[in-house]
Design a protein around this motif. Structure first.
Motif, PDB file in Angstrom:
ATOM      1  N   LYS A 207       0.842  -1.195   0.000  1.00  0.00           N
ATOM      2  CA  LYS A 207       0.000   0.000   0.000  1.00  0.00           C
ATOM      3  C   LYS A 207       0.875   1.241   0.000  1.00  0.00           C
ATOM      4  N   MET A 208       0.510   2.206  -0.869  1.00  0.00           N
ATOM      5  CA  MET A 208       1.297   3.426  -1.026  1.00  0.00           C
ATOM      6  C   MET A 208       0.378   4.631  -1.157  1.00  0.00           C
ATOM      7  N   LEU A 209       0.967   5.815  -1.018  1.00  0.00           N
ATOM      8  CA  LEU A 209       0.269   7.082  -1.241  1.00  0.00           C
ATOM      9  C   LEU A 209       1.021   7.817  -2.346  1.00  0.00           C
ATOM     10  N   VAL A 210       0.565   7.635  -3.574  1.00  0.00           N
ATOM     11  CA  VAL A 210       1.267   8.242  -4.707  1.00  0.00           C
ATOM     12  C   VAL A 210       0.673   9.588  -5.095  1.00  0.00           C
ATOM     13  N   LYS A 211      -0.559   9.876  -4.633  1.00  0.00           N
ATOM     14  CA  LYS A 211      -1.211  11.141  -4.931  1.00  0.00           C
ATOM     15  C   LYS A 211      -1.027  12.122  -3.774  1.00  0.00           C
ATOM     16  N   GLN A 212      -1.205  13.390  -4.084  1.00  0.00           N
ATOM     17  CA  GLN A 212      -1.175  14.407  -3.040  1.00  0.00           C
ATOM     18  C   GLN A 212      -2.405  14.247  -2.156  1.00  0.00           C
ATOM     19  N   ILE A 213      -2.206  14.283  -0.825  1.00  0.00           N
ATOM     20  CA  ILE A 213      -3.336  14.124   0.090  1.00  0.00           C
ATOM     21  C   ILE A 213      -4.145  15.405   0.132  1.00  0.00           C
ATOM     22  N   ALA A 214      -5.440  15.289  -0.172  1.00  0.00           N
ATOM     23  CA  ALA A 214      -6.323  16.458  -0.239  1.00  0.00           C
ATOM     24  C   ALA A 214      -6.611  16.999   1.159  1.00  0.00           C
ATOM     25  N   PRO A 215      -6.965  18.302   1.275  1.00  0.00           N
ATOM     26  CA  PRO A 215      -7.287  18.884   2.593  1.00  0.00           C
ATOM     27  C   PRO A 215      -8.383  18.123   3.322  1.00  0.00           C
ATOM     28  N   LYS A 216      -9.433  17.701   2.589  1.00  0.00           N
ATOM     29  CA  LYS A 216     -10.503  16.947   3.248  1.00  0.00           C
ATOM     30  C   LYS A 216      -9.980  15.616   3.789  1.00  0.00           C
ATOM     31  N   SER A 217      -9.058  15.009   3.075  1.00  0.00           N
ATOM     32  CA  SER A 217      -8.490  13.746   3.539  1.00  0.00           C
ATOM     33  C   SER A 217      -7.654  13.959   4.798  1.00  0.00           C
ATOM     34  N   TRP A 218      -6.949  15.107   4.861  1.00  0.00           N
ATOM     35  CA  TRP A 218      -6.199  15.414   6.073  1.00  0.00           C
ATOM     36  C   TRP A 218      -7.127  15.557   7.270  1.00  0.00           C
ATOM     37  N   ASP A 219      -8.264  16.222   7.065  1.00  0.00           N
ATOM     38  CA  ASP A 219      -9.232  16.372   8.152  1.00  0.00           C
ATOM     39  C   ASP A 219      -9.751  15.021   8.603  1.00  0.00           C
ATOM     40  N   ARG A 220     -10.043  14.163   7.640  1.00  0.00           N
ATOM     41  CA  ARG A 220     -10.529  12.826   7.975  1.00  0.00           C
ATOM     42  C   ARG A 220      -9.448  12.045   8.722  1.00  0.00           C
ATOM     43  N   LEU A 221      -8.214  12.202   8.289  1.00  0.00           N
ATOM     44  CA  LEU A 221      -7.107  11.502   8.915  1.00  0.00           C
ATOM     45  C   LEU A 221      -6.921  11.943  10.368  1.00  0.00           C
ATOM     46  N   ARG A 222      -6.929  13.246  10.618  1.00  0.00           N
ATOM     47  CA  ARG A 222      -6.747  13.761  11.978  1.00  0.00           C
ATOM     48  C   ARG A 222      -7.907  13.390  12.893  1.00  0.00           C
ATOM     49  N   PHE A 223      -9.084  13.174  12.299  1.00  0.00           N
ATOM     50  CA  PHE A 223     -10.242  12.758  13.082  1.00  0.00           C
ATOM     51  C   PHE A 223      -9.961  11.439  13.790  1.00  0.00           C
ATOM     52  N   TYR A 224      -9.177  10.587  13.153  1.00  0.00           N
ATOM     53  CA  TYR A 224      -8.847   9.289  13.740  1.00  0.00           C
ATOM     54  C   TYR A 224      -7.496   9.289  14.465  1.00  0.00           C
ATOM     55  N   THR A 225      -6.472   9.906  13.879  1.00  0.00           N
ATOM     56  CA  THR A 225      -5.139   9.847  14.492  1.00  0.00           C
ATOM     57  C   THR A 225      -5.098  10.556  15.836  1.00  0.00           C
ATOM     58  N   SER A 226      -5.966  11.537  16.055  1.00  0.00           N
ATOM     59  CA  SER A 226      -5.977  12.250  17.337  1.00  0.00           C
ATOM     60  C   SER A 226      -6.502  11.378  18.472  1.00  0.00           C
ATOM     61  N   ARG A 227      -7.023  10.199  18.152  1.00  0.00           N
ATOM     62  CA  ARG A 227      -7.539   9.280  19.171  1.00  0.00           C
ATOM     63  C   ARG A 227      -6.520   8.189  19.527  1.00  0.00           C
ATOM     64  N   VAL A 228      -5.499   8.010  18.725  1.00  0.00           N
ATOM     65  CA  VAL A 228      -4.533   6.929  18.929  1.00  0.00           C
ATOM     66  C   VAL A 228      -3.576   7.309  20.052  1.00  0.00           C
ATOM     67  N   GLN A 229      -3.534   6.485  21.094  1.00  0.00           N
ATOM     68  CA  GLN A 229      -2.634   6.705  22.222  1.00  0.00           C
ATOM     69  C   GLN A 229      -1.507   5.686  22.291  1.00  0.00           C
ATOM     70  N   THR A 230      -1.694   4.523  21.664  1.00  0.00           N
ATOM     71  CA  THR A 230      -0.681   3.469  21.695  1.00  0.00           C
ATOM     72  C   THR A 230      -0.475   2.912  20.296  1.00  0.00           C
ATOM     73  N   PHE A 231       0.779   2.910  19.841  1.00  0.00           N
ATOM     74  CA  PHE A 231       1.145   2.255  18.587  1.00  0.00           C
ATOM     75  C   PHE A 231       2.035   1.079  18.953  1.00  0.00           C
ATOM     76  N   ASP A 232       1.466  -0.113  18.919  1.00  0.00           N
ATOM     77  CA  ASP A 232       2.112  -1.312  19.454  1.00  0.00           C
ATOM     78  C   ASP A 232       2.219  -2.363  18.364  1.00  0.00           C
ATOM     79  N   GLN A 233       3.433  -2.578  17.868  1.00  0.00           N
ATOM     80  CA  GLN A 233       3.646  -3.554  16.802  1.00  0.00           C
ATOM     81  C   GLN A 233       4.151  -4.890  17.328  1.00  0.00           C
TER      82      GLN A 233
END
Length: 537
Positions: free
Chosen positions: A110-136
């Motif tokens: 999976k890759m991101l070859v296109k420029q991320i649109a402003p609306k996509s950034w808003d959608r992304l921050r809606f979820y990433t602001s909830r992540v407290q633990t990144f555990d691999q």
């Protein structure tokens, strides 16, 4: 007789009856307290976390995650609490890519070859602001390889990928790459470098030749407020001391599997002013020069250390005598005791320096050959522990030859003891009689758990020892384990002795046969005692 009413009366009664039994209007639905909603969601947190582990998850874990999602979508009031739990822990950025229309798959990655649109950034921050633990640590190798490394730079090009991240446990691939910096923020207070990867087939071969020194330096630069740090690798950490001293708030440090140490390694961790917990595994054949270190480990409360007796002793000499309350030693001993007579006495003699020691565990990772000539030397190693009068828990796994007199010395030495475990091998004259347990009943009023070698076999032809007089108070001991690999030939006699000494004893067992009968007899004693108390009432 029947009496018929007029139609006017019927109509009036009908109207009154309909008004009396009319269906009430529905009351407005009361809004649930937010605390109750949060509790409902929090109850499913563990199951939703386990659903991320493709190796260990079950259908119930997946059902819990799906149920929490359905719960959140059922009402606006439930949405925020449900999303907070669902997105609190991630093991991969793959869920983030699933909400971005710019995501494409190239050669199975999976890759991101296109420029991320402003609306996509808003959608992304809606979820990433909830992540407290990144555990691999629960990630499989297949999941790890499904994301192209360029994704991390794209997601973190404006700010850290997870702006409020508190825990960070990356795999080796992220730990040693430039992608590491895109995850780091000043909000992180717990981290691993690299995270222990149980699903990897050969992590040691992967780490061979890797230097985690630059990664540790970046971690100290971007996340200096880390309070808990785990370093688990068989590779190098160049410049370790310079990096570790940048973590001014570090309180807990766990270092295992390290085989390469800089000369100033001990100096670096000894200078940490707030360090209260240290788990340290010293490499084999390593020798540290600590002569220049003064006043090290000023706040250390808990120390778990493994290594050769001589090197452990060097570290203990640096530790403050007034702060350490918990000490767990794992000694790498030689199989022949003659080779241990230089380092071990110095190590055990220094234990009585720590006046505030409350928990002590001493064990060995080596098989040891003994004979009766070692009995006095073994007691010489153990006797300094008798001067630690504030001990609440003691677990001693080294061999030890005991007598009734030595059992009495132990009981008198530790009036605050709550858990005592002597699990070393002993035989012959080194086994105290079962009556020796009375010393602990008399002098250890807080003892709740006891593992101790006592003689539980009596010669059948001879008269068995008479039981001791009953203890006059209800001693708090509830669990007793005899560590001898010997069968109990007279379970009733053993049970009677234990019950007379510890009338509150609930569980008694041992590695030999016959202990189930001892337990059954104890249960019968407790039942009869309860019946007598009820009759007296």
């Amino acid at each position: 007789m029947f009496k018929f009413a007029s139609s006017s009366n019927l109509s009036s009664k009908s109207s009154s009856s309909s008004s009396e039994f009319s269906i009430p209007k529905p009351e407005p639905v009361q809004v649930l307290d937010n605390r109750i909603i949060n509790l409902i969601c929090e109850e499913l947190q563990f199951e939703t976390y386990m659903a991320l582990d493709q190796q260990l998850r079950t259908s119930s874990h997946l059902a819990a995650r799906q149920g929490l999602l359905s719960f959140g979508l059922s009402s606006k009031a439930f949405l925020e609490p449900a999303l907070n739990v669902l997105w609190r822990i991630l093991s991969s950025v793959d869920p983030l890519l699933s909400v971005l229309p710019e995501t494409t798959i190239v050669e199975g990655k999976k890759m991101l070859v296109k420029q991320i649109a402003p609306k996509s950034w808003d959608r992304l921050r809606f979820y990433t602001s909830r992540v407290q633990t990144f555990d691999q640590r629960i990630l499989s190798e297949k999941e790890e390889s499904s994301i192209h490394t360029s994704v991390y730079a794209r997601l973190g090009q404006i700010q850290p990928i997870f702006p409020v991240l508190a825990e960070f446990h990356p795999t080796i691939s992220i730990s040693v790459s430039n992608s590491l910096m895109f995850f780091l923020s000043r909000t992180i207070n717990m981290a691993s470098l690299p995270a222990f990867f149980p699903h990897a087939k050969s992590s040691k071969d992967v780490e061979e030749g890797i230097d985690y020194g630059p990664s540790l330096s970046i971690l100290a630069w971007k996340s200096p407020g880390i309070q808990t740090l785990y370093l688990e690798s068989d590779a190098r950490y160049s410049g370790f001391s310079a990096s570790i001293t940048c973590f001014h708030n570090l309180k807990s440090l766990r270092i295992v599997r390290l085989s390469h140490y800089d000369s100033d390694f001990i100096n670096g961790i000894a200078s940490l002013q707030k360090l209260s917990y240290l788990n340290l595994t010293l490499p084999d054949n390593a020798s540290f020069d600590v002569s220049d270190i003064k006043g090290g480990f000023p706040s250390l409360n808990t120390l778990r250390i493994s290594g050769s007796p001589g090197e452990i002793h060097k570290i203990l000499k640096l530790v403050s005598t007034s702060t350490l309350s918990e000490l767990r030693l794992t000694c790498n001993l030689h199989s022949v005791w003659e080779e241990n007579r230089t380092g071990m006495p110095d190590l055990t003699r220094c234990l009585d320096r720590f006046s505030s020691l409350a928990v002590l565990e001493v064990s060995s990772i080596s098989e040891i050959d003994l004979n009766l000539f070692d009995a006095q030397f073994l007691w010489l190693l153990f006797s300094p522990i008798l001067r630690s009068s504030l001990l609440r828990k003691l677990a001693y796994e080294l061999p030890l030859f005991l007598t009734d007199q030595r059992a009495a010395e132990m009981a008198v030495a530790w009036p605050h003891i709550e858990s005592l475990s002597l699990t070393s091998e002993t035989w012959g004259e080194g086994i105290p009689p079962i009556e020796s347990l009375r010393h602990f009943a008399e002098h250890c009023p807080r003892l709740e758990s006891l593992e101790f070698p006592v003689r539980v076999n009596f010669v059948v032809d001879l008269k068995p020892p008479s039981p001791p007089p009953p203890t006059l108070f209800m001693h708090p001991l509830r669990n007793f384990r005899c560590i001898l690999y010997d069968d109990v030939k007279s379970p009733a006699i053993v049970a009677l002795h234990l019950y007379q000494i510890f009338p509150g004893l609930k569980w008694a067992d041992g590695p030999g046969s016959g202990w189930s009968e001892v337990q059954s007899t104890l249960n019968a004693f407790h039942f009869l005692s309860k019946q007598d108390r009820q009759l007296l009432e």
